[in-house]
Design a protein around this motif. Structure first.
Motif, short mmCIF file in Angstrom:
data_model
loop_
_atom_site.label_atom_id
_atom_site.label_comp_id
_atom_site.label_asym_id
_atom_site.label_seq_id
_atom_site.Cartn_x
_atom_site.Cartn_y
_atom_site.Cartn_z
N HIS A 168 -4.62 6.34 -0.22
CA HIS A 168 -3.45 6.79 -0.98
C HIS A 168 -2.17 6.38 -0.24
O HIS A 168 -2.20 5.97 0.92
CB HIS A 168 -3.45 8.32 -1.09
N ASN A 169 -1.05 6.53 -0.95
CA ASN A 169 0.28 6.38 -0.35
C ASN A 169 0.57 4.96 0.11
O ASN A 169 1.24 4.75 1.12
CB ASN A 169 0.46 7.36 0.81
N ASP A 171 5.18 6.54 -10.57
CA ASP A 171 4.55 6.81 -9.27
C ASP A 171 5.36 6.17 -8.15
O ASP A 171 5.66 4.97 -8.20
CB ASP A 171 3.13 6.25 -9.24
N PRO A 172 5.68 6.92 -7.09
CA PRO A 172 6.43 6.34 -5.97
C PRO A 172 5.54 5.57 -5.00
O PRO A 172 6.03 4.97 -4.05
CB PRO A 172 7.04 7.57 -5.29
N TYR A 173 4.25 5.58 -5.21
CA TYR A 173 3.30 4.94 -4.30
C TYR A 173 2.15 4.36 -5.11
O TYR A 173 2.02 4.59 -6.31
CB TYR A 173 2.76 5.96 -3.29
N ALA A 174 1.30 3.59 -4.44
CA ALA A 174 0.11 3.02 -5.08
C ALA A 174 -1.14 3.57 -4.41
O ALA A 174 -1.09 4.14 -3.32
CB ALA A 174 0.14 1.50 -4.98
N ARG A 175 -2.27 3.41 -5.10
CA ARG A 175 -3.56 3.79 -4.55
C ARG A 175 -4.46 2.56 -4.54
O ARG A 175 -4.31 1.66 -5.36
CB ARG A 175 -4.21 4.88 -5.40
N GLY A 176 -5.41 2.56 -3.62
CA GLY A 176 -6.30 1.41 -3.53
C GLY A 176 -7.62 1.78 -2.90
O GLY A 176 -7.91 2.95 -2.63
N ALA A 177 -8.45 0.76 -2.68
CA ALA A 177 -9.77 0.98 -2.08
C ALA A 177 -10.16 -0.21 -1.24
O ALA A 177 -9.83 -1.36 -1.56
CB ALA A 177 -10.81 1.23 -3.16
#
Length: 409
Positions: free
Chosen positions: A255-256, A289-295
């Protein structure tokens, strides 16, 4: 690099690797010569006034731990930083820098930039001269754990290792075959096997994740016929049982992230720090969203173990160039993010190169002001995630209550 004068004949172009010598723990430019017939590898140092060399025999390494440690001691030659490139030295950057020894000799060791004192550059005779100073925290060598102010002339940029040199990888294969052959002859007692289990697990990951070059494919094919490195050996120091999986793939959810971060940058950063090359994904998000999520995705339990131990290390945090800290939650969140992870299909590696990894991501170490700030931001984000989770649970409960109230008695 790291020499006042090359050997006679100006063969400096042959010295295309760096080697961290065991004698003084310093980095040297070296020329590596592999003799496959004799199963030896010569490491020739570029030193003044003469050339020194070490000779390694494939049969001289007794354990996979020793082999993995030797492989880690090689990397591409670090690049001398030029005066106009000083902006590349952000806080948290790992560099290779000159450090004076007791006999007033200069040798090169790794260090982390802890602070930068920016000054206006001068231009004597029309050439740019950097007047900035950089506070370094030494990672090894005689100054390990201490701080030193240096100028740009003492600093080299450490090049990322995207693939192991073919000579090193070929020697590693020869040595691995010797070690495997030796193991088949001698049987360790159960107590010795248990005590060495975890060490073999870690070094197995290093050897298996080496980014071999294509010209070594035939030797690699033989190497892969050796005992599988995917077996679970010994206890795991960091539990990964809570991480989501899908088939053979293991996921670490992040996150973030910065909204403009690319999967390519994540992959290069993780590989540089762990020698494991994963797949990486950035999930779709709404504009608000002020941020992105990834994996981060790998196809081996041991690889995910290596990466997770790096990410979960309490002694440092990973932050963007803007100071946004990564948040590793371990398990999939509820909602769209948790659902999307199961639908991911491994894709072709992303080769986006619009930015360098050093510009986008860095490691901040415990005890620094940047770490304290990043930790506060991370804790704030964790509080937000917890609050979001509680609101989501309440929403589900209220929806259920409303639906039940309209059911016929």
């Amino acid at each position: 690099m790291k020499v006042a004068k090359a050997e006679e004949g100006d063969l400096s172009s042959l010295y295309d690797l760096e080697y961290r010598a065991k004698e003084d723990d310093a980095w040297y430019s070296v020329y590596v010569v592999l003799d496959a017939a004799a199963q030896t590898m010569r490491v020739k140092y570029m030193c003044y006034p003469k050339v020194y060399e070490d000779v390694f025999s494939a049969g001289g390494l007794e354990t996979e731990a020793q082999l993995a440690q030797l492989v880690r001691r090689f990397r591409p030659v670090s690049r001398q930083l030029q005066d106009h490139q000083c902006r590349q030295l952000a806080v948290g950057t790992t560099v290779c820098a000159a450090h004076a020894t007791a006999d007033n000799d200069l040798r090169f060791y790794d260090a982390v930039v802890e602070a930068v004192n920016r000054q206006a550059h001068s231009f004597p005779d029309g050439e740019e001269e950097c007047l900035c100073t950089f506070l370094l925290s030494w990672e090894h060598g005689p100054g390990c754990g201490t701080l030193t102010f240096v100028n740009i002339g003492s600093i080299c940029i450490v090049e990322p290792v995207f693939e192991v040199d073919h000579r090193i990888s070929a020697f590693a294969i020869l040595a691995k075959e010797k070690i495997t052959s030796s193991k088949s002859i001698s049987i360790l007692d159960s107590h010795a096997s248990a005590s060495k289990g975890h060490q073999e697990m870690e070094t197995g990951m290093v050897l298996k994740s080496l980014p071999w070059k294509s010209e070594d494919s035939e030797m690699i094919s033989n190497y892969k016929q050796c005992k599988s490195q995917d077996e679970d050996i010994g206890p795991e120091p960091c539990s990964i049982d809570g991480l989501p999986t899908a088939g053979e793939h293991h996921f670490i959810l992040i996150h973030n992230l910065e909204k403009d971060l690319t999967p390519s940058s994540i992959k290069k950063f993780i590989y540089k720090q762990t020698t494991v090359l994963p797949q990486a994904f950035i999930f779709p998000r709404v504009l608000s969203d002020p941020y992105a999520r990834g994996a981060i995705v790998v196809d081996c339990r041991k690889k995910v173990q290596t990466i997770y131990e790096f990410l979960d290390n309490p002694n440092h945090l990973i932050v963007s160039s803007k100071g946004r800290p990564w948040v590793i939650t371990g398990k999939a969140s509820e909602g769209a993010f948790g659902t999307a992870i199961w639908n991911l299909i491994p894709m072709t590696p992303d080769d986006t190169k619009n930015k360098t990894t050093e510009e986008e991501l860095e490691i901040v170490h415990s005890g620094t002001e940047t770490y304290k700030r990043a930790k506060q931001l991370r804790d704030l984000f964790m509080e937000f995630i917890h609050h979001e989770s509680q609101v989501c649970k309440k929403l589900v409960q209220e929806e259920k209550r409303i639906w039940e109230s309209f059911q016929p008695a």
